[in-house]
Each structure stands twice: as structure tokens, then as C-alpha cells.
Design a protein around this motif. Structure first.
Motif, PDB file in Angstrom:
ATOM      1  N   UNK A   1       0.747  -1.251  -0.121  1.00 52.75           N
ATOM      2  CA  UNK A   1       0.118  -0.207   0.114  1.00 52.75           C
ATOM      3  C   UNK A   1       0.826   1.184   0.040  1.00 52.75           C
ATOM      4  N   UNK A   2       0.517   2.090  -0.874  1.00 53.20           N
ATOM      5  CA  UNK A   2       1.177   3.197  -1.018  1.00 53.20           C
ATOM      6  C   UNK A   2       1.474   4.122   0.198  1.00 53.20           C
ATOM      7  N   UNK A   3       0.428   4.044   1.323  1.00 51.94           N
ATOM      8  CA  UNK A   3       0.446   4.650   2.400  1.00 51.94           C
ATOM      9  C   UNK A   3       1.416   4.490   3.326  1.00 51.94           C
ATOM     10  N   UNK A   4       1.807   3.295   2.979  1.00 52.74           N
ATOM     11  CA  UNK A   4       3.137   2.791   3.988  1.00 52.74           C
ATOM     12  C   UNK A   4       4.602   3.291   3.591  1.00 52.74           C
ATOM     13  N   UNK A   5       4.616   3.972   2.641  1.00 59.20           N
ATOM     14  CA  UNK A   5       5.756   4.863   2.058  1.00 59.20           C
ATOM     15  C   UNK A   5       6.329   5.689   3.198  1.00 59.20           C
TER      16      UNK A   5
END
Length: 215
Positions: A130-134
Motif C-alpha cells: 500500500x502506497x500509504x506505507x511509504x
């Protein structure tokens, strides 16, 4: 229309059809079973064997204890810790993490038992999460499954994408130069050990003073 007929119509509209009710009951049953499984895992009632086909070699108890101690002492109480391909650390870190958030990135589907703390991960597709974890983890601990340039390079891409700063990686001594080059880490004094003795020498590398956290 009488009040009694109106009430019957309302009740009929509010009631669930059999198929919907069955699906809802199945959802609650699965959720209850999943919660029981997660609790059993954390209570050490369920143990997972090594899968050598996936190049799984579990840490021994002393290594788990030291890595957990270092992880907790190296982070604040509200920190986020990512564990990449090192599932045997999860229970230990989770049990003493306080308000820290712990996420396991792991290929082995058995570890779905960890519920929402589990993120499916394949080092061959290193940015598929998930992109939010970057750049959302204060500490990333990783143990690439294979001692190869390809595996370390791809795992390093994952590590750099997830971390906000601190990195700890456990891998073979033969990967020293590449690990230093890819992640700007240096060898720690602490050396990990495994339950089943391995022919390859393993070291820890970090971009912060990890050894200090163990004192």
C-alpha cells in the motif's frame, strides 16, 4: 392500511433475506475464528515450522530476545516498526511493543494469522505494498531470504521505501560490501544466530548505533 399491516411491512423491510443473513453470520464466524487464531499465535500456542523451500531459518531464542530489545530501545513508544521477511521476530516485538505499531511484510501466507499486522510481500515485486506505507516506519528490520545480489538489491529497495530513518538488516557476511553500498549501513558487533546451525556466517548491519541499544 391498518397500523398492524404497516408494522408488518416495516419489519419485513428491516429483516434480512436468508442469503444475506447467512453471509453475515459467516462473516462474524470467520472474524471470531481469526481473532482466536491471532490470540493463539501471540500466546505462543501456535508455532510455525521452518519452510526450507522458502529459505526460512528461524532465529534462536537469544537472537530474538536481543533483536527485540534493540528494536524497542531504538524507537519511541508511539513509533512504527516494519519487519521485512523476518516473521520469527513478530510475536516477541508485538508482545512488548507498548503503543508501537508493528507490521510484518512476509511472503509466507501462514502469517496471515497476524491479522491486520500482516502485509503480503514478495521481494521480486519490492514496491508492491500500500502506497500509504511509504516512508512511514521509524525502524525497518529486514532479513532477505536468499544470499544473492538480486534478493538483497530488491529487498533494499523495499527497505528504503518504507523507512523514515533507521535500518537494521540481518544477512550473510558475504553480502557485507553490497549491503554497505545499497543501504549505507555498517556491521554491528552483535551477530545473529539460528535454531538450526547454518553453514553461512550471518551478521547484522545498521545505519545507527544498534549495539548501544543492547547495553
Amino acid at each position: 392500511m391498518s397500523d398492524s399491516n404497516l408494522n408488518e411491512d416495516v419489519e419485513e423491510e428491516l429483516s434480512l433475506c436468508p442469503s444475506t443473513l447467512a453471509a453475515l453470520q459467516e462473516f462474524y464466524a470467520e472474524r471470531e475464528e481469526r481473532e482466536k487464531l491471532e490470540k493463539s499465535v501471540l500466546d505462543n500456542e501456535i508455532l510455525f515450522d521452518e519452510n526450507w523451500q522458502l529459505s526460512q531459518f528461524w532465529y534462536d531464542d537469544e537472537t530474538i530476545k536481543k533483536l527485540t530489545k534493540g528494536a524497542i530501545r531504538s524507537t519511541e513508544n508511539n513509533a512504527r516498526i516494519a519487519l521485512v521477511s523476518c516473521p520469527t521476530l513478530y510475536k516477541s516485538v508485538k508482545n512488548v511493543c507498548g503503543d508501537r505499531e508493528v507490521t510484518l511484510f512476509e511472503y509466507d501466507q501462514r502469517f496471515r494469522a497476524f491479522g491486520s499486522d500482516y502485509v503480503p510481500y514478495d521481494y521480486n515485486d519490492p514496491l508492491n505494498f500500500p502506497h500509504k506505507l511509504i516512508e512511514s516506519y521509524d525502524l525497518v528490520i529486514a532479513d532477505p531470504p536468499f544470499l544473492s545480489e538480486e534478493c538483497l538489491t530488491k529487498t533494499a529497495s523495499t527497505i528504503k521505501s518504507l523507512t523514515k530513518g533507521k535500518i537494521l538488516i540481518c544477512t550473510g557476511a558475504v553480502m557485507k560490501e553490497l549491503a554497505e553500498k545499497l543501504l549505507n549501513v555498517t556491521k554491528c558487533k552483535f551477530e545473529p544466530s539460528h535454531r538450526n546451525n547454518l553453514a553461512n556466517e550471518f551478521w547484522c548491519y545498521s545505519n545507527f548505533e544498534f549495539d548501544k541499544a543492547l547495553k
